[in-house]
Enzyme design. Structure first.
Site, PDB file in Angstrom:
ATOM      1  N   LYS A 280       0.831  -1.202   0.000  1.00  0.00           N
ATOM      2  CA  LYS A 280       0.000   0.000   0.000  1.00  0.00           C
ATOM      3  C   LYS A 280       0.870   1.257   0.000  1.00  0.00           C
ATOM      4  O   LYS A 280       2.032   1.213   0.430  1.00  0.00           O
ATOM      5  CB  LYS A 280      -0.872   0.027   1.269  1.00  0.00           C
ATOM      6  CG  LYS A 280      -1.921  -1.052   1.371  1.00  0.00           C
ATOM      7  CD  LYS A 280      -2.654  -0.945   2.711  1.00  0.00           C
ATOM      8  CE  LYS A 280      -3.712  -2.029   2.854  1.00  0.00           C
ATOM      9  NZ  LYS A 280      -4.852  -1.830   1.937  1.00  0.00           N
ATOM     10  N   ARG A 354     -10.294 -11.499   1.623  1.00  0.00           N
ATOM     11  CA  ARG A 354     -11.195 -12.514   1.043  1.00  0.00           C
ATOM     12  C   ARG A 354     -10.572 -13.904   1.079  1.00  0.00           C
ATOM     13  O   ARG A 354     -11.283 -14.902   1.096  1.00  0.00           O
ATOM     14  CB  ARG A 354     -11.581 -12.098  -0.369  1.00  0.00           C
ATOM     15  CG  ARG A 354     -10.462 -12.054  -1.373  1.00  0.00           C
ATOM     16  CD  ARG A 354     -10.799 -11.221  -2.605  1.00  0.00           C
ATOM     17  NE  ARG A 354     -10.861  -9.793  -2.273  1.00  0.00           N
ATOM     18  CZ  ARG A 354     -11.173  -8.841  -3.154  1.00  0.00           C
ATOM     19  NH1 ARG A 354     -11.471  -9.168  -4.403  1.00  0.00           N
ATOM     20  NH2 ARG A 354     -11.206  -7.581  -2.790  1.00  0.00           N
TER      21      ARG A 354
END
Length: 504
Positions: A280, A354
């Site tokens: 990130k 996920r």
């Protein structure tokens, strides 16, 4: 040394039939209207002081608009030093959430006041309890004497809720229930606010175990060896880049009722998310301490279900990992074998939530639940679509709509979102059963839910709550929400569990 269960510091919450001499401030509600504000003192306080209080607050500009705060010296007839009038807005539009927010705003405004009494409890006792408790919540564990709040900056230590019949069974039960809900929300906040230096997967698992054990839950913890042996490829893959290995925690509550409905909860527990190899940007990365907000909420919710003895069996399956870049981290292009056998090509290591949720969902479905709720700070796309205060709710149509409606009824604002069939093909992989992301940025929140849908067993009513924005407040305080962890969506999930227990 055994880890103790998290215990958020909240004010003492008590019922009172009259204003006591211990109270320093009286908090009243003020409604707005065409003819000026009206005070809601309630039947517990003598109406003869109504005009005097109203004159005093209107003289300094009070209008009664939502969450407006006006503090004035108390009339001589009241045994308190001052009165704080908090706006409730239009009288015909007052609901529980308005009372909750007003109470929270009042609690945040009363730092340095030891004992507070309020008549908001006569408008809605449960909402007033939740609002005051959560508005008074603070997290100061890591403040030394240099910056710890002094006596004049501490939130109220005791809230007295004025009611007509403080000894009535129903009134006592309402206080107990709302106090327990507030404690659960604050517990989730406590987890989220604890920095990743101190809350890593093993420590998170230990604290969850302590909390579950104290509540009488059945607890199971799988460490990295057990996870690898049993084939939890998603959790192992995400956690392999960190020196602090992953965990899977299971907390089970049995209502001991015949034919009780079975509810499975799953929450994303990424204790810190760098994005892994797909790292990130540095700006704002410190907020990724909140990436276990879903896990915090489901742990707090199953404990709350046990404390209040709901007539449903609830099991939380909580995957925990730290997503770090290192020589052992998974790479874009790697293929994982998820628990249950589905293979996934990892295109983006920052779509890691996920992957751990998929393992946990398959494991949760092995219990054959009637309903499954998973929640996660899953996608930045949630905030793009719905902002920072509105969770996206996806899943099987009927249950999704039920969850969203109940979420709005308790003030957590869930909003039903679709799962467009055309997005499924975009998750096809060149080499595996699935890719973990689509090759485009469209409908990112929806695509993540479509990925999770692949792991939900047939016949299970399922709802997925994306709380990327709502679980962590990076802006200024509002209502009963301070900076940092919010505890969303504890109240939504508990409302759904109660509704399932009552209506199937």
């Amino acid at each position: 040394m055994p880890v103790s269960a998290p215990a958020p510091t909240l004010p003492e919450l008590v019922l009172a039939g009259s204003l006591s001499k211990r109270a320093d401030v009286l908090v009243i509600g003020l409604t707005s209207g065409d003819d000026g504000p009206e005070a809601l003192l309630g039947g517990v306080v003598d109406e003869s002081v109504l005009g005097e209080v109203l004159d005093a607050v209107t003289a300094v500009g009070a209008t009664g608009k939502s969450e407006e705060l006006t503090r004035v010296p108390a009339p001589a007839a009241l045994p308190v030093t001052s009165v704080l009038a908090v706006g409730l807005g239009a009288a015909d539009k007052i609901d529980a959430e308005q009372v909750r927010r007003a109470a929270g705003s009042a609690a945040r405004a009363l730092n340095g006041v030891s004992v507070v009494a309020t008549t908001l409890s006569e408008v809605d006792l449960g909402a007033a309890v939740e609002g005051f408790a959560l508005g008074a919540y603070t997290f100061t564990e890591f403040r030394s004497a240099k910056s710890a709040p002094g006596d004049d900056a501490r939130p109220p230590a005791r809230i007295e809720f004025l009611v007509a019949s403080p000894r009535a069974r129903e009134t006592k039960a309402a206080l107990t229930r709302s106090a327990a809900i507030a404690e659960a929300v604050a517990t989730a906040r406590e987890f989220v606010n604890t920095p990743p230096s101190h809350l890593y997967p093993a420590e998170f698992a230990d604290r969850a175990k302590a909390l579950g054990t104290a509540a009488g839950l059945k607890v199971e913890v799988l460490d990295e060896k057990a996870l690898a042996k049993q084939g939890f490829g998603g959790i192992v893959g995400v956690g392999q880049g960190s020196s602090r290995p992953p965990r899977l925690v299971r907390l089970s509550y049995s209502s001991k009722k015949r034919k009780a409905p079975k509810v499975a909860l799953v929450g994303k527990g990424i204790t810190f998310d760098t994005g892994g190899i797909s790292i990130k940007p540095a700006a704002g990365m410190e907020n990724m301490t909140s990436d276990m907000g879903g896990a915090a909420a489901v742990i707090a919710t199953v404990v709350l279900a046990a404390k209040l003895g709901v007539a449903a069996d609830v099991t939380a399956t909580v995957p925990m990992a730290e997503n770090m870049p290192s020589s052992t981290a998974q790479r874009p292009g790697d293929v994982l074998t998820q628990y249950g056998g589905t293979t996934v090509e990892v295109i983006n290591t920052d779509a890691e939530g996920r992957l751990i949720l998929a393992d946990a969902i398959v494991r949760a479905c092995e219990d054959e639940p009637d309903y499954l709720i998973d929640t996660a700070t899953l996608t930045g796309a949630q905030m793009v679509a719905l902002g920072t205060r509105t969770p996206g709710v996806m899943g099987t149509d009927e249950f999704r709509d039920r969850v969203a409606e109940l979420s709005r009824s308790v003030g957590e604002n869930g909003w039903a979102m679709p799962l467009p069939a055309e997005l499924r093909a975009d998750l096809n992989s060149r080499v595996a059963d699935l890719a973990n992301v689509t090759p485009h940025r469209w409908g990112g929140m929806l695509a993540a839910a479509i990925f999770l849908k692949e792991f939900v067993a047939e016949g299970v009513q399922w709802a997925h709550l994306d709380v990327a924005g709502p679980a962590f407040n990076t802006g200024g305080p509002f209502g009963y929400i301070g900076k940092g962890g919010t505890g969303v969506p504890v109240r939504t999930m508990f409302a759904v569990i109660e509704d399932i227990a009552a209506n199937g």
